[in-house]
Design an enzyme around this catalytic site. Structure first.
Site, short mmCIF file in Angstrom:
data_model
loop_
_atom_site.label_atom_id
_atom_site.label_comp_id
_atom_site.label_asym_id
_atom_site.label_seq_id
_atom_site.Cartn_x
_atom_site.Cartn_y
_atom_site.Cartn_z
NE ARG A 1 -4.04 -1.26 10.46
CZ ARG A 1 -2.95 -0.84 9.80
NH1 ARG A 1 -2.91 0.35 9.28
NH2 ARG A 1 -1.92 -1.61 9.68
NE ARG B 1 6.97 -0.54 9.92
CZ ARG B 1 5.82 -0.41 9.26
NH1 ARG B 1 5.77 0.32 8.15
NH2 ARG B 1 4.72 -0.99 9.68
NE ARG C 1 8.10 -2.46 5.97
CZ ARG C 1 6.79 -2.29 6.16
NH1 ARG C 1 6.08 -1.62 5.27
NH2 ARG C 1 6.20 -2.80 7.20
CE LYS D 1 -1.97 -1.21 3.90
NZ LYS D 1 -1.22 -2.46 4.20
NE ARG E 1 2.62 -5.05 10.99
CZ ARG E 1 3.59 -4.78 10.11
NH1 ARG E 1 4.80 -5.30 10.28
NH2 ARG E 1 3.35 -4.02 9.09
P1 AP5 Z 1 4.89 -1.57 1.72
O1 AP5 Z 1 4.52 -0.77 0.53
O2 AP5 Z 1 5.63 -0.87 2.81
O3 AP5 Z 1 3.61 -2.36 2.29
P2 AP5 Z 1 2.38 -1.85 3.11
O4 AP5 Z 1 1.17 -2.52 2.58
O5 AP5 Z 1 2.35 -0.35 3.14
O6 AP5 Z 1 2.73 -2.47 4.52
P3 AP5 Z 1 2.81 -1.84 5.97
O7 AP5 Z 1 3.53 -2.86 6.79
O8 AP5 Z 1 3.41 -0.48 5.97
O9 AP5 Z 1 1.32 -1.78 6.33
P4 AP5 Z 1 0.71 -1.90 7.69
O10 AP5 Z 1 -0.66 -1.59 7.34
O11 AP5 Z 1 0.91 -3.12 8.48
O12 AP5 Z 1 1.57 -0.87 8.57
P5 AP5 Z 1 1.28 0.61 9.02
O13 AP5 Z 1 2.54 1.33 8.95
O14 AP5 Z 1 0.07 1.15 8.33
O15 AP5 Z 1 5.77 -2.81 1.20
C1 AP5 Z 1 6.31 -3.76 2.08
C2 AP5 Z 1 7.65 -4.25 1.51
O16 AP5 Z 1 7.44 -4.94 0.27
C3 AP5 Z 1 8.66 -3.15 1.20
O17 AP5 Z 1 9.93 -3.63 1.52
C4 AP5 Z 1 8.55 -2.91 -0.30
O18 AP5 Z 1 9.76 -2.50 -0.86
C5 AP5 Z 1 8.13 -4.30 -0.81
N1 AP5 Z 1 7.17 -4.24 -1.90
C6 AP5 Z 1 6.08 -3.39 -1.97
N2 AP5 Z 1 5.37 -3.63 -3.10
C7 AP5 Z 1 6.01 -4.67 -3.73
C8 AP5 Z 1 5.76 -5.36 -4.93
N3 AP5 Z 1 4.68 -5.06 -5.69
N4 AP5 Z 1 6.59 -6.36 -5.30
C9 AP5 Z 1 7.67 -6.68 -4.52
N5 AP5 Z 1 7.97 -6.04 -3.36
C10 AP5 Z 1 7.16 -5.04 -2.97
O19 AP5 Z 1 0.83 0.39 10.54
C11 AP5 Z 1 1.76 0.04 11.53
C12 AP5 Z 1 1.06 -0.04 12.88
O20 AP5 Z 1 0.47 1.25 13.21
C13 AP5 Z 1 -0.12 -1.01 12.99
O21 AP5 Z 1 0.30 -2.33 13.25
C14 AP5 Z 1 -0.92 -0.40 14.14
O22 AP5 Z 1 -0.32 -0.68 15.39
C15 AP5 Z 1 -0.79 1.09 13.88
N6 AP5 Z 1 -1.84 1.61 13.01
C16 AP5 Z 1 -1.71 2.14 11.77
N7 AP5 Z 1 -2.90 2.52 11.27
C17 AP5 Z 1 -3.82 2.20 12.22
C18 AP5 Z 1 -5.24 2.30 12.26
N8 AP5 Z 1 -5.93 2.82 11.25
N9 AP5 Z 1 -5.87 1.86 13.38
C19 AP5 Z 1 -5.17 1.36 14.43
N10 AP5 Z 1 -3.83 1.22 14.43
C20 AP5 Z 1 -3.16 1.64 13.33
#
Ligand code: AP5
Length: 224
Positions: free
Chosen positions: A94, A166, A133, A19, A177
């Site tokens: 979420r 991270r 990552r 994402k 997660r």
């Molecule tokens: P990346 O693009 O970073 O993936 P992502 O889907 O953004 O994954 P995240 O881990 O950032 O999402 P998340 O929702 O768990 O974490 P968030 O930070 O929102 O890609 C991942 C890897 O793959 C990278 O290395 C990239 O290079 C590679 N890649 C990407 N696309 C690719 C492709 N097409 N092919 C090959 N490789 C690829 O949340 C973190 C924490 O914050 C949560 O656990 C929670 O505690 C809190 N939080 C955040 N939002 C909320 C909410 N709304 N409510 C409650 N708690 C929340």
């Protein structure tokens, strides 16, 4: 960006679906404002302050931060002027209460949600991506040790900053997660499908190919 756009979109999908990576490409192509709750929460943690410790206790174990905190953060950000030209909500909503809060807030400000992109992604793919990552400490750019590596190991191509893993990308937390996503967030797929807003894309595709598919989809639907 060639002209002002007002599309508001949600990126929905499991951790590691790509994402954030697609959000960066969408910002570059269309100039929308990227609102990542994960990034905002990590920033709040790094600033310290009274809530920093509480937030990191949720995030480092893969639990969701309470709805009220996240919703307040997003609504305040969306009220700023630079959000008027359209936003990409990445990682929010979420939970069902978050989705309902978003609906009310958009209604109250005379805005609409135009599309929800659902990144359908296999768990094995998400695990492989999260475990490899690496993120730049200084500018936040995302890399992957094999899929999208930096030119020099451990160093950001853009700003020369140090790359780190991270805390929540460690194997045990990644597992949690994915479970938290299944239990809390997956229901939103039906929520948005019922509203006619859901567009499914294949999160397993290479990043460039996936972006081209999304771009074609938006053009077909007249969203951009
Ligand atoms: P990346 O693009 O970073 O993936 P992502 O889907 O953004 O994954 P995240 O881990 O950032 O999402 P998340 O929702 O768990 O974490 P968030 O930070 O929102 O890609 C991942 C890897 O793959 C990278 O290395 C990239 O290079 C590679 N890649 C990407 N696309 C690719 C492709 N097409 N092919 C090959 N490789 C690829 O949340 C973190 C924490 O914050 C949560 O656990 C929670 O505690 C809190 N939080 C955040 N939002 C909320 C909410 N709304 N409510 C409650 N708690 C929340």
């Amino acid at each position: 960006m060639t002209e002002e756009r007002r599309a508001n979109m949600v990126l929905l999908g499991p951790p590691g679906a790509g994402k954030g990576t697609q959000a960066a490409l969408l910002v570059k192509a269309y100039g929308l404002l990227h609102i990542s709750t994960g990034d905002m929460l990590r920033e709040a943690v790094s600033e310290g302050g009274p809530t920093g410790g509480e937030l990191s206790s949720y995030m480092n174990t893969g639990k969701l931060v309470p709805d009220a905190i996240v919703t307040r953060t997003v609504i305040e950000r969306m009220a700023k002027r630079d959000a008027e030209g359209g936003v990409i909500l990445d990682g929010y909503p979420r939970t069902r209460p978050q989705a309902e809060s978003l609906d009310s807030s958009l209604d109250a400000s005379g805005r609409t949600l135009d599309v929800v992109l659902y990144f359908k992604t296999q768990d094995e793919v998400a695990i492989q991506r999260l475990s490899g990552r690496r993120v730049c400490k200084d500018c936040g750019k995302n890399y992957h040790i094999t899929n999208m590596s930096s030119k020099k190991e451990g160093v950001c191509d853009i700003c020369g900053g140090e790359l780190y893993q991270r805390e929540d990308d460690k194997p045990e937390t990644v597992k949690n997660r994915l479970t938290v996503y299944e239990e809390n967030t997956k229901d939103l797929i039906e929520y948005y499908r019922t509203k006619g807003l859901l567009q499914e894309v294949d999160g397993g595709l290479p990043a460039g190919e996936l972006f081209n598919n999304i771009d074609a989809l938006f053009k077909k639907d007249g969203l951009i």
